[in-house]
Structure formats: structure tokens, C-alpha cells
Design a protein around this motif. Structure first.
Motif, mmCIF file in Angstrom:
data_model
loop_
_atom_site.group_PDB
_atom_site.id
_atom_site.type_symbol
_atom_site.label_atom_id
_atom_site.label_comp_id
_atom_site.label_asym_id
_atom_site.label_seq_id
_atom_site.Cartn_x
_atom_site.Cartn_y
_atom_site.Cartn_z
ATOM 1 N N LEU A 289 0.836 -1.132 0.025
ATOM 2 C CA LEU A 289 -0.157 0.086 -0.095
ATOM 3 C C LEU A 289 0.954 1.322 -0.152
ATOM 4 O O LEU A 289 2.064 1.282 0.385
ATOM 5 C CB LEU A 289 -1.072 -0.060 1.101
ATOM 6 N N THR A 290 0.327 2.536 -0.454
ATOM 7 C CA THR A 290 1.096 3.549 -0.277
ATOM 8 C C THR A 290 0.003 4.654 0.085
ATOM 9 O O THR A 290 -1.366 4.583 -0.144
ATOM 10 C CB THR A 290 1.396 4.105 -1.835
ATOM 11 N N TYR A 291 0.513 5.873 0.920
ATOM 12 C CA TYR A 291 -0.272 6.741 1.549
ATOM 13 C C TYR A 291 -0.072 8.119 1.191
ATOM 14 O O TYR A 291 1.137 8.479 0.657
ATOM 15 C CB TYR A 291 0.252 6.599 3.040
ATOM 16 N N THR A 292 -0.917 8.891 0.932
ATOM 17 C CA THR A 292 -0.942 10.375 0.424
ATOM 18 C C THR A 292 -1.872 11.188 1.166
ATOM 19 O O THR A 292 -2.883 10.768 1.833
ATOM 20 C CB THR A 292 -1.239 10.309 -1.088
ATOM 21 N N ILE A 293 -1.507 12.507 1.244
ATOM 22 C CA ILE A 293 -2.559 13.566 1.831
ATOM 23 C C ILE A 293 -3.239 13.917 0.553
ATOM 24 O O ILE A 293 -2.725 14.845 -0.537
ATOM 25 C CB ILE A 293 -1.662 14.549 2.567
ATOM 26 N N LEU A 294 -4.612 13.869 0.596
ATOM 27 C CA LEU A 294 -5.243 14.653 -0.466
ATOM 28 C C LEU A 294 -5.716 16.194 -0.343
ATOM 29 O O LEU A 294 -5.539 16.852 -1.110
ATOM 30 C CB LEU A 294 -6.750 13.773 -0.574
ATOM 31 N N VAL A 335 -0.678 -0.332 -4.379
ATOM 32 C CA VAL A 335 0.530 0.113 -5.390
ATOM 33 C C VAL A 335 0.176 -0.440 -6.656
ATOM 34 O O VAL A 335 0.361 0.317 -7.669
ATOM 35 C CB VAL A 335 1.884 -0.457 -4.996
ATOM 36 N N ASP A 336 -0.544 -1.785 -6.781
ATOM 37 C CA ASP A 336 -0.634 -2.395 -8.152
ATOM 38 C C ASP A 336 -1.808 -1.777 -8.819
ATOM 39 O O ASP A 336 -2.209 -2.289 -9.746
ATOM 40 C CB ASP A 336 -0.295 -3.736 -8.095
ATOM 41 N N ASP A 337 -2.875 -1.154 -8.004
ATOM 42 C CA ASP A 337 -4.105 -0.763 -8.569
ATOM 43 C C ASP A 337 -4.672 0.378 -7.709
ATOM 44 O O ASP A 337 -5.140 0.118 -6.698
ATOM 45 C CB ASP A 337 -4.818 -1.932 -8.232
ATOM 46 N N ARG A 338 -4.291 1.450 -8.094
ATOM 47 C CA ARG A 338 -4.740 2.742 -7.365
ATOM 48 C C ARG A 338 -6.402 2.983 -7.494
ATOM 49 O O ARG A 338 -6.547 3.912 -6.600
ATOM 50 C CB ARG A 338 -3.940 3.770 -8.111
ATOM 51 N N LEU A 339 -6.968 2.312 -8.182
ATOM 52 C CA LEU A 339 -8.469 2.352 -8.225
ATOM 53 C C LEU A 339 -8.840 1.591 -6.917
ATOM 54 O O LEU A 339 -10.348 1.792 -6.518
ATOM 55 C CB LEU A 339 -9.173 1.755 -9.325
ATOM 56 N N LYS A 340 -8.248 0.803 -6.378
ATOM 57 C CA LYS A 340 -8.475 0.193 -4.941
ATOM 58 C C LYS A 340 -7.975 1.032 -3.812
ATOM 59 O O LYS A 340 -6.851 1.267 -3.641
ATOM 60 C CB LYS A 340 -8.263 -1.216 -4.996
ATOM 61 N N TYR A 341 -8.938 1.974 -3.194
ATOM 62 C CA TYR A 341 -8.231 2.730 -2.115
ATOM 63 C C TYR A 341 -9.424 3.168 -1.182
ATOM 64 O O TYR A 341 -10.389 2.608 -1.276
ATOM 65 C CB TYR A 341 -8.093 4.361 -2.895
ATOM 66 N N SER A 342 -8.832 3.843 -0.029
ATOM 67 C CA SER A 342 -9.594 4.191 1.084
ATOM 68 C C SER A 342 -9.459 5.545 1.598
ATOM 69 O O SER A 342 -8.158 5.949 1.637
ATOM 70 C CB SER A 342 -9.800 3.101 2.008
#
Length: 556
Positions: A289-294, A335-342
Motif C-alpha cells: 500500500l501507499t499513503y498520500t495527503i489529499l 500500489v498495483d491498483d490505485r483504483l482500490k483505495y480508502s
């Protein structure tokens, strides 16, 4: 001539010998091949067949024997053939085959005169139940993404008796609802409902194989263990996971909170709940997984570690009370599918120096509640206004501290206080003319400071009006407090003045007693009445020094 006679005699002997052999041979050759049948599992001595050789005068010269690969399954009894089985050796068609083959040999004077075939068909009996092929009932794995109504596996059983077999899923199986069999004779098992690795990783099924064309309906069962393979069908979620409802693998993401001061900068922040972390919803896959600030990073004031999810404060909070907190929105995705997020929220509260404690606007409140059958009612005050206990905090521009929490101490079974400071009573449990004094605590959840006030609640009887009055609670208790304080001050002042005056008079009196020459000389040696007059004057002077002296001179 002699030689001719000898030849003739020899020929007659040979002819007689041949004639005799023909007669005997005809007895062995009266027989025939034997074709018959016997049921498997037949008992010992079961009749197989008769031997068609007629007994004659020379029958005692005939000998019969059995030979061949299956001759040991028979024995001769006179002119009959019987089954040679035993308790320990049962005729089994599935073992010996469908036909027993032997040979009957007829001897005459130890010379074979005839051979007859024996063919005995073994008739099948339903003495075997079906058996599953082991390779079809071994544990196996299917993906949770397998489509419903598709064939997921096939079982197969065999019956040694050759009977037809049908397959049945035991409805009492724990996981029977997941599968079905559309064609019972094929053994093909169809998926009946979707699989979900997150709720079930293993299924167990009981299968039955049963004879379908016999009266006995022999059957057998097998337990099938089915492993579910995780598929990438779930989204990541932040921890801790709070299910939206029991049994539903969907999480409500938490709101992470922390407190900072103006002194904090270039530090990693600790959150509650914490730390900030997430996991893949497909636990069997556990994708990276990867984390970002929206949003809400305030131009780089906050940064996040894309791998760990740690948030850092890069510079101190602004020195202004208008900025009470920062609200960030963070996202985690595969990481391999950025459409799967929360997505989750992060609240960073800025704590400023606590210069003033919270304070109630009065020390005692007056409340009224009218007796009623209603389960709950709001406590009112004079004028039938809603009673609301509130504190003010001068650390905030408007005096309202959003971190104040109200509670009753000790907790009451009849009363509750809301977040806004409104008191609610269980009306149907109160009696008219009851009176109770409650202590309300206001606590600052950030600083931990507490302040208390009393609430005097009186229960009015049904139909009684709440006093509206001229004396409002604040004025009433304010006047009482100020009058009491003023009275105490006046009383103390009077006592002090009285003490000072007494000391002055006592000092003057002592001086006059110590200096008798200051007294009028005429008083010495005179008539006692004069002395008495002086004492009267002294006594008078103790009340008023100035007037006493003046009176002495006048009287003198």
C-alpha cells in the motif's frame, strides 16, 4: 497250416480286445459338455450339474476326474458336481470373474476315454456398495472469484457389481448451501452462491454415492475439504476497522486526532487511535500500500510517509487563535491498483496557553420540574425557561470552550446533563415536593481543569405553575451574597472602633489614677461628701472626658 491258425487266433484276440474297448468307451462317451450357472456367495455343496454317463455292468471300470484352472471350486459326488466353497473361501464374482472353467475327464482302465468342458457362469448378487475414487475426493482449492452456476469439481464412485450410481449432497453439511448437483448421475458439483475468502477460508461438504437401480440402494459417503483462495476483490482500509454492521466485512474508517502546541515543529505526530496504518482487505494477498495527503497539508506544513503512513509537522502552527485546528484528508491505495483505495480524516488540534480556568456564571442554579407520567422532561428555571448551566472561558474570544464536558457528580439515576448543559429528569420517577441538590462538573477535556456548581431542583405537583417571579435566581443569590459580605465588613469595623475607643479611655483613666496632683487640691482633706462628688465626676468622665472636665470646673 499251423502258422495260418496262429495268425487267425491273433486276429480274433485283437478283434475281441477292440470289441471290448468299444463297449467300454461308449460308456464315457455318453457324456456331454456342461453349461450351467451358480450365484455368487452360494454355500458349500451347492448343486452345480449332473454327469450324463450311464452306469452299466462295467461301470466300476470308469473313473471321473476334474481338472482345469477353476477345478478347485468343484468336487464330485457320485454322478453330480457340487460347489467347493467354505466359510473362509466364498465364491465372489468380483474376484473370480463371471465364469468358472473346468474339465471333466473320463477314464476307463486308466485310459482317457472322454473330455468334457465345464462352464459355470457366476450370477451376480448385489453384495457391494459404491466406493469413491480417492483422487476425486482429495482436498482441493477454488478461487473466491469463481462464478456462480459454474462446475467447480466432479466426484466419481464405482460399484463392483456394476450398478448405476447417483450422487447427493448431504443437506446437513455445514456448507451445503454453497453447492448443488444439477445432474445426479454425473457427479458434477455446481457453485450455488458466491464465495468470500474474508468470511470463510475453508468449506466442508459431505457427499453420498448411492445405487440407483437396485432395491438395496447401497450407498457410501465421503467428506470433501475445500480451501478458498483469496482473490483481489477487496479495498484497503484504515485500522482499527469498525464493521458497518455485524458480519459485514466493510469498515468505517476512524478519525485520527492529535494535539500540538506552537512549540512543536519538525516532529512526527502521535495519533489516537494510532499509529496511522492500513491493511489490504484481501488478507490472503496483502498487496503493498501507499499513503498520500489529499487535502489539508497547509502548503507543506504536514507531510506523510508514503510507505509507513507517518505524518510529520514541518513547521510550527501560526501564532493566532483563529487557527484552532487543522483537518487533513489522507488516502491509502494499492500500489498495483490505485483504483482500490480508502480515505480517512486526520484532526490536528492546536493547544494554546491556558491562562484562565473555566468558570460558571453563578455558583447555584434554581431548577423546577413538574410531576408528570412522561418518562423524561427538561428541567426549567424561573419563568418556565429552560435551565442551562454554562461556563465561560476567557482563553477563547467568545468565551465558549468547545472542549467543555458536563457531568453530574456523583452520577444520578434520576437526572442527566447534556453536552450543552441542559438537565433532563426522569419525570415519571419523581414525586411532588421532592427536592434535590445536584453538583454539576464542567471539565476541560484538553487541560483537565474542572469547576463545579450546584443545582437546587424542586419537584412541583401536577398543574402547579413554575414561579416567574420578581426574584430571579441570579439576583436572589447575588443580593444574598453581597449583603452577607457587607454585613460582615461593617461588623468587623464596629468591633475595631470599639476596641480603639476602649483603649483610649483606659489609657486616660490610668494616667489620672497615677497623677493625683493633677486633681483639684480642694478635694483633699475635705468632707467625705466632696470626695464622693469627685468619684461621681470621675465616673462621668469615663463616659465623656471632655464634658466631664468641663462639668468639674462648673461644679467646683
Amino acid at each position: 497250416m499251423k502258422m495260418l491258425r496262429s495268425c487267425r487266433l491273433l486276429l480274433w484276440q485283437v478283434a475281441l480286445r477292440l470289441s471290448y474297448n468299444v463297449v467300454i468307451a461308449s460308456l464315457c462317451r455318453e457324456g456331454s459338455d456342461i453349461f450351467t450357472s451358480v450365484r455368487e456367495n452360494s454355500p458349500t455343496g451347492e448343486f452345480i450339474s449332473s454327469i450324463n454317463i450311464t452306469a452299466g455292468p462295467r461301470a466300476n471300470t470308469i473313473r471321473l476326474c476334474l481338472s482345469g484352472r477353476n477345478a478347485n471350486w468343484f468336487y464330485l459326488e457320485g454322478r453330480t458336481i457340487r460347489l467347493n466353497s467354505s466359510v473362509f473361501r466364498v465364491l465372489d464374482r468380483e474376484v473370480e470373474g463371471s465364469v468358472l472353467i473346468a474339465e471333466l475327464i473320463c477314464y476307463e482302465n486308466d485310459i482317457i476315454q472322454g473330455n468334457y468342458r465345464i462352464l459355470v457362469e457366476i450370477l451376480n448378487e448385489n453384495d457391494n456398495k459404491p466406493n469413491f475414487l480417492l483422487e476425486t475426493i482429495q482436498p482441493f482449492t477454488i478461487s473466491e472469484l469463481t462464478a456462480v452456476n459454474s462446475v467447480v469439481f466432479t466426484v466419481k464412485a464405482v460399484d463392483a457389481d456394476g450398478d448405476m450410481i447417483s450422487y447427493i449432497i448431504d443437506p446437513s453439511s455445514q456448507d451445503a448451501e454453497f453447492f448443488r448437483i444439477d445432474l445426479p448421475n454425473t457427479g458434477k458439483v455446481v457453485l450455488n452462491k458466491p464465495l468470500d475468502y474474508e468470511t470463510r477460508t475453508h468449506l466442508q461438504l459431505i457427499m453420498w454415492a448411492q445405487e440407483s437401480n437396485t432395491v438395496d440402494k447401497f450407498n457410501t459417503s465421503a467428506v470433501l475439504n475445500i480451501n478458498i483462495e483469496d482473490g483481489d476483490d477487496q479495498y484497503p482500509h484504515f485500522l482499527p476497522c469498525t464493521p458497518v454492521s455485524p458480519g459485514v466485512p466493510v469498515c468505517m474508517n476512524p478519525t485520527y486526532t492529535t494535539n500540538i502546541t506552537q512549540k512543536h515543529q519538525d516532529v512526527g505526530l502521535d495519533f489516537s487511535p494510532g499509529p496511522i496504518t492500513a491493511e489490504d482487505g484481501d488478507k490472503g494477498i496483502n498487496a503493498p500500500l501507499t499513503y498520500t495527503i489529499l487535502s489539508g497539508d497547509d502548503q507543506g506544513r504536514f507531510t506523510i510517509n508514503n510507505t509507513t503512513g507517518e505524518i510529520r509537522l514541518t513547521r510550527a502552527a501560526d501564532d493566532q487563535r483563529l487557527t484552532t485546528n487543522y483537518m487533513l484528508t489522507i488516502m491509502v491505495c494499492q500500489v498495483d491498483d490505485r483504483l482500490k483505495y480508502s480515505v480517512a480524516s486526520v484532526l490536528v488540534r492546536v493547544l494554546y496557553e491556558n491562562a484562565f480556568p473555566p468558570a460558571f456564571n453563578r455558583t447555584t442554579y434554581k431548577g423546577f420540574i413538574i410531576q408528570s407520567s412522561s418518562p423524561a422532561s427538561i428541567v426549567s428555571t424561573y419563568g418556565n425557561q429552560v435551565l442551562q448551566v454554562q461556563v465561560s472561558d476567557r482563553d477563547f474570544p467568545d468565551g465558549r470552550n468547545p472542549n467543555i464536558h458536563y457531568l453530574l457528580h456523583p452520577p444520578s439515576e434520576l437526572y442527566q446533563v447534556t453536552k450543552e448543559g441542559v438537565l433532563i429528569a426522569k419525570t415519571n420517577q419523581l414525586r411532588a415536593f421532592d427536592r434535590q441538590i445536584l453538583q454539576v462538573i464542567a471539565r476541560d477535556e484538553e487541560s483537565g481543569e474542572e469547576v463545579s456548581a450546584s443545582v437546587d431542583i424542586e419537584v412541583l405537583q401536577r398543574g402547579q405553575a413554575v414561579p416567574s417571579g420578581a426574584f430571579k435566581e441570579q439576583q436572589l443569590f447575588g443580593d444574598v451574597d453581597s449583603t452577607l459580605a457587607g454585613g460582615i465588613a461593617v461588623l468587623i469595623l464596629i468591633v475595631l472602633l470599639s476596641a480603639i475607643l476602649f483603649l483610649l479611655l483606659w489609657t486616660v483613666h490610668r494616667r489620672r489614677v497615677q497623677n493625683p496632683e493633677d486633681r483639684p487640691a480642694i478635694a483633699f482633706g475635705k468632707h467625705p461628701n466632696v470626695r464622693l462628688l469627685w468619684f461621681h465626676m470621675v465616673s462621668y468622665s469615663e463616659c465623656d472626658v471632655a464634658s466631664c472636665g468641663f462639668s468639674t470646673r462648673v461644679m467646683w
